[in-house]
Design a protein around this motif. Structure first.
Motif, short mmCIF file in Angstrom:
data_model
loop_
_atom_site.label_atom_id
_atom_site.label_comp_id
_atom_site.label_asym_id
_atom_site.label_seq_id
_atom_site.Cartn_x
_atom_site.Cartn_y
_atom_site.Cartn_z
N ALA B 212 30.58 -4.78 0.72
CA ALA B 212 29.93 -3.47 0.83
C ALA B 212 28.42 -3.63 0.91
N GLN B 213 27.86 -4.47 0.04
CA GLN B 213 26.40 -4.68 0.04
C GLN B 213 25.90 -5.20 1.37
N LEU B 214 26.63 -6.18 1.91
CA LEU B 214 26.17 -6.85 3.14
C LEU B 214 26.74 -6.21 4.39
N ASP B 215 27.61 -5.21 4.24
CA ASP B 215 28.24 -4.51 5.36
C ASP B 215 29.00 -5.50 6.27
N ILE B 216 29.87 -6.31 5.65
CA ILE B 216 30.65 -7.31 6.38
C ILE B 216 32.12 -6.94 6.37
N GLY B 217 32.83 -7.32 7.40
CA GLY B 217 34.26 -7.08 7.49
C GLY B 217 35.07 -7.92 6.51
N VAL B 218 36.29 -7.47 6.24
CA VAL B 218 37.22 -8.20 5.37
C VAL B 218 38.56 -8.32 6.10
N HIS B 219 39.07 -9.53 6.16
CA HIS B 219 40.31 -9.82 6.89
C HIS B 219 41.28 -10.43 5.88
N ILE B 220 42.45 -9.83 5.70
CA ILE B 220 43.35 -10.27 4.62
C ILE B 220 44.82 -10.15 5.02
N HIS B 221 45.62 -11.15 4.64
CA HIS B 221 47.07 -11.05 4.81
C HIS B 221 47.58 -10.00 3.83
N LEU B 222 48.38 -9.05 4.29
CA LEU B 222 48.82 -7.97 3.41
C LEU B 222 50.22 -7.49 3.79
N HIS B 223 51.07 -7.34 2.79
CA HIS B 223 52.43 -6.82 3.00
C HIS B 223 53.13 -7.58 4.14
N GLU B 224 53.08 -8.91 4.06
CA GLU B 224 53.74 -9.70 5.12
C GLU B 224 55.26 -9.61 4.99
N THR B 225 55.73 -9.57 3.73
CA THR B 225 57.17 -9.46 3.49
C THR B 225 57.43 -8.44 2.39
N THR B 226 58.65 -7.95 2.36
CA THR B 226 59.04 -7.03 1.28
C THR B 226 59.03 -7.75 -0.05
N GLY B 227 59.42 -9.02 -0.04
CA GLY B 227 59.43 -9.80 -1.28
C GLY B 227 58.06 -9.85 -1.93
N GLU B 228 57.03 -10.04 -1.11
CA GLU B 228 55.66 -10.09 -1.63
C GLU B 228 55.27 -8.75 -2.28
N VAL B 229 55.67 -7.66 -1.65
CA VAL B 229 55.32 -6.33 -2.19
C VAL B 229 56.06 -6.10 -3.51
N LEU B 230 57.35 -6.45 -3.54
CA LEU B 230 58.13 -6.24 -4.76
C LEU B 230 57.59 -7.06 -5.92
N GLN B 231 57.22 -8.30 -5.62
CA GLN B 231 56.67 -9.17 -6.67
C GLN B 231 55.38 -8.58 -7.25
N ALA B 232 54.54 -8.03 -6.38
CA ALA B 232 53.29 -7.42 -6.85
C ALA B 232 53.57 -6.21 -7.73
N VAL B 233 54.56 -5.41 -7.33
CA VAL B 233 54.90 -4.22 -8.12
C VAL B 233 55.38 -4.66 -9.50
N GLU B 234 56.19 -5.73 -9.54
CA GLU B 234 56.66 -6.24 -10.83
C GLU B 234 55.51 -6.74 -11.69
N GLN B 235 54.60 -7.48 -11.08
CA GLN B 235 53.52 -8.12 -11.84
C GLN B 235 52.39 -7.17 -12.20
N HIS B 236 52.02 -6.30 -11.26
CA HIS B 236 50.82 -5.48 -11.45
C HIS B 236 51.11 -3.98 -11.51
N GLU B 238 51.80 -2.03 -9.15
CA GLU B 238 51.39 -1.27 -7.96
C GLU B 238 51.56 -2.11 -6.70
N ARG B 239 51.63 -1.42 -5.57
CA ARG B 239 51.77 -2.10 -4.28
C ARG B 239 50.43 -2.74 -3.92
N PRO B 240 50.45 -3.89 -3.25
CA PRO B 240 49.19 -4.58 -2.93
C PRO B 240 48.16 -3.68 -2.23
#
Lengths: 441, 441
Positions: B212-236, B238-240
């Motif tokens: 935000a400070q430097l006004d730079i883009g952010v590129h991130i792997h997100l919700h690649e699989t349902t398993g990844e989303v479910l694991q996040a919900v279990e651990q945190h 909330e959905r990623p």
């Protein structure tokens, strides 16, 4: 692997051989010898020193494999490639494809469309194709003249087309064609009743009786969409596959094309009767028809071959795209990245295509004694480097433009990407004429 | 369409222009003039008579269009193309890809792998790519030296790699790289936090603050699989995507890669925040990850760009395959043959890729004033005949091997399929060396 012949017509020294059978095999340091239309030896290159060959091809950066078998299509429709896209199935057919066909399809249309299709197929590794379209006599004539192997499945409809008035005429013309071609080395002929929704049960019964009497194959569009299956259940109280079974049309000589809507009972019926499935993944995706459950079929030992369908529904006749699509769709459909391996996809496009026609004893793999339908694929480019596994590179990293050589029935048809005996400028002129004629409507 | 310049560097007379913007446009009888790194005129060919051009390209059988933007990948992984396939995701990563990377990845690996990747991309029409991999300084250096446009997204992980010890070092090295490259015409730099499951919320917060400070883009792997989303919900709990939003990481400069597991609330959140989706259809199919609901996203005005992902998960970097896969999968996924039209798929691979980087004012379409990143695609072959609609032929009937010319930033890099200034034999030798080293493990 075989006794060493002294004189051969062709001797090929490739970098790798992928024979397809046995599955997973990759040979290095081996050569292939051809005499007439047959593969007579697969042997270590060092043992070929004393063989006298009329022609020698040294291809150290190439994979040699059996030619690809395109198990379903409508070659003449290449003239409608890209004519109408991105439309729902019925408006696409009713408002675009069928009117264009009604207006333009003639012997000349089929002759030029099939020539274009065969050129495209040869340039992308296909050495044999199955066709279903009107004027099958023209398709057979062009294919034979160009040296291409083809299974003609002559169409049967209840309604008239420019080729025949009614089912009886389709059948009699088709069987006459079969008689004329019975000594052809390249062309075989089978029944092509279009689909259970375009051919009455009465006419399907006639096909069943004649196919059994004459021991001929039957090639039919079946369960292409869920809508088609539901409509049949409403109208006839049974699923189309059950109708075919009841009429005696489902057996080891039946090729069922598409098959996206399949329950476990359908798969069991296919397995029990020995009928074959022809999977057309690109067409099924492009027309939003559905997904054929290939992994389940293979698990039940149902034979599954691959086809591009016609160029209007794909929009190409490139089997490399189809092989890749079959592997990718198979994994997505099962949610299992190990489903439909590269080898399985390659088998579907070669030996399984031969099995569907009942000719896997003489076609579909690179083995001694089989017909010499072979292709060479160049692996020297950056697209296929590094090369850990030629089978993986063929399926996931090749696109057909790396096919440099193609032999059919022992004859070299494609050499360094040039087509022997085909006048390309003249062909392209004919196609441009069709483009102007059809495109100006 | 613009005032006629008197002196230009390059004048191109193509058969057709597909500018991408406005959508669906196809120009015939028009020419394109370049001065320096810009497109200065798109005008009727007859009005170019009095223009003095240093170089003139007459390409009557070619389509000229904006260069393709590969919006996600790991270029160096081209050295692992075909190293391991047809395995479930976790064994593929844990038993094959990660050990191979741990053993072999070095500055030299990245240098040679990126060179191979850029060669492959140039030969198949890509003129700009987004990369996320360690040693991003090497990737930037190679890309700059080869004249390729690139968005470097420097990786951030919680754990050490050969390039950095911890998140702070990844970030400080990445930002230093950005400083060094701030005057580059070809390379831009953004944050590449790998994924919510490999970067702690604490470190993601640091990225959010600095981005935000430097006004730079952010590129991130997100919700690649349902398993990844479910694991996040279990651990945190909330959905990623909600985690990213809470941490202030979801906005008009965020590029979310994969996004196969998306509910309506996720789509609404993407639309409200202006975040972008990078769709990688082939990788998602090959790894059986799932299907990104592209049609739904586009209907809510969420910008969707296309990427190949790394060559180990595809196994090529050919955007023509990706464009076609996006159209086909979009139709199958929605059960609607009119979903994801050829034009939409083409926009996803050009202007939408520029939008994701916030540079659609100067890239992503063939328009006067924009940067001269262009490609010419040969339509003279049988594969693209007849030619009713160039956009349809580009998407459904081309495979990348018809790309003959490529200009990046006004410079001609590919001419008649030959790469200017690249020593191909030397490159292939280097790749063979890697093949022996890695393949012998």
């Amino acid at each position: 692997m075989s006794s060493i012949p002294e004189f051969v017509d062709t001797l090929i020294h490739p970098g790798w051989i992928v024979p397809v059978v046995p599955e997973g095999d990759v040979l290095t340091g081996f050569s292939v010898a051809l005499v007439g239309n047959k593969i007579v030896a697969v042997l270590p290159t060092e043992e070929t020193t004393y063989i006298n060959a009329k022609k020698v091809h040294t291809l150290p950066e190439h994979v040699l494999l059996p030619g690809l078998i395109n198990a379903h299509g409508h070659a003449a429709m290449s003239l409608l490639r890209g004519y109408a896209d991105d439309l729902p199935l019925m408006p696409w057919l009713e408002q675009h494809i069928w009117p264009a066909e009604a207006k333009h399809v003639s012997e000349e249309f089929v002759r030029d469309g099939v020539e274009l299709a065969i050129v495209e197929m040869l340039r992308s590794g296909t050495t044999s194709f199955t066709d279903m379209y009107i004027y099958p006599d023209i398709t057979a004539e062009v294919s034979q003249a160009m040296g291409m192997r083809c299974q003609i499945t002559f169409p049967v409809f209840d309604f008239p087309t420019a080729w025949a008035r009614d089912a009886d005429e389709y059948i009699s013309k088709g069987l006459a064609l079969r008689d004329r071609l019975k000594h052809s080395e390249l062309i075989s002929v089978a029944f092509g009743p279009h689909a259970p929704y375009t051919v009455s049960q009465n006419n399907l019964s006639k096909v069943a009786t004649l196919a059994a009497q004459l021991d001929i194959g039957v090639h039919i569009h079946l369960h292409e969409t869920t809508g088609e299956v539901l409509q049949a259940v409403e109208q006839h109280g049974e699923r189309p596959i059950d109708t075919l079974h009841r009429l005696g049309l489902l057996g080891p000589k039946t090729q069922c094309v598409h098959m996206t809507d399949l329950g476990n009972q359908d798969i069991a019926l296919l397995a029990a009767t020995g009928a074959h499935v022809i999977h057309c993944p690109t067409s099924n995706m492009k027309l939003a028809s559905g997904s054929c459950p290939v992994a389940k079929l293979l698990a039940q030992d149902v034979n599954v071959a691959l086809g591009t369908d016609g160029a209007a529904a794909n929009n190409n006749l490139n089997m490399f795209g189809e092989i890749r699509a079959a592997a990718l769709l198979g994994k997505l459909h099962t949610q299992d990245a190990s489903a439909i391996s590269a080898q399985q996809a390659l088998s579907m496009s070669t030996i399984n295509g031969a099995r569907a026609q009942g000719i896997d004893d003489c076609l579909g793999s690179l083995e001694v004694g089989k017909l010499a339908d072979l292709i060479a694929v160049d692996m020297s480019g950056p697209e296929t480097a590094p090369l850990y596994n030629p089978i993986s590179q063929l399926v996931y990293a090749s696109n057909g433009s790396q096919v440099t050589h193609s032999w059919i029935n022992g004859k070299l048809l494609l050499e360094n990407r040039a087509l022997n005996n085909i006048d390309m400028p003249q062909l392209m002129q004919k196609i441009q004429k069709w483009q102007h004629r059809i495109g100006s409507q």
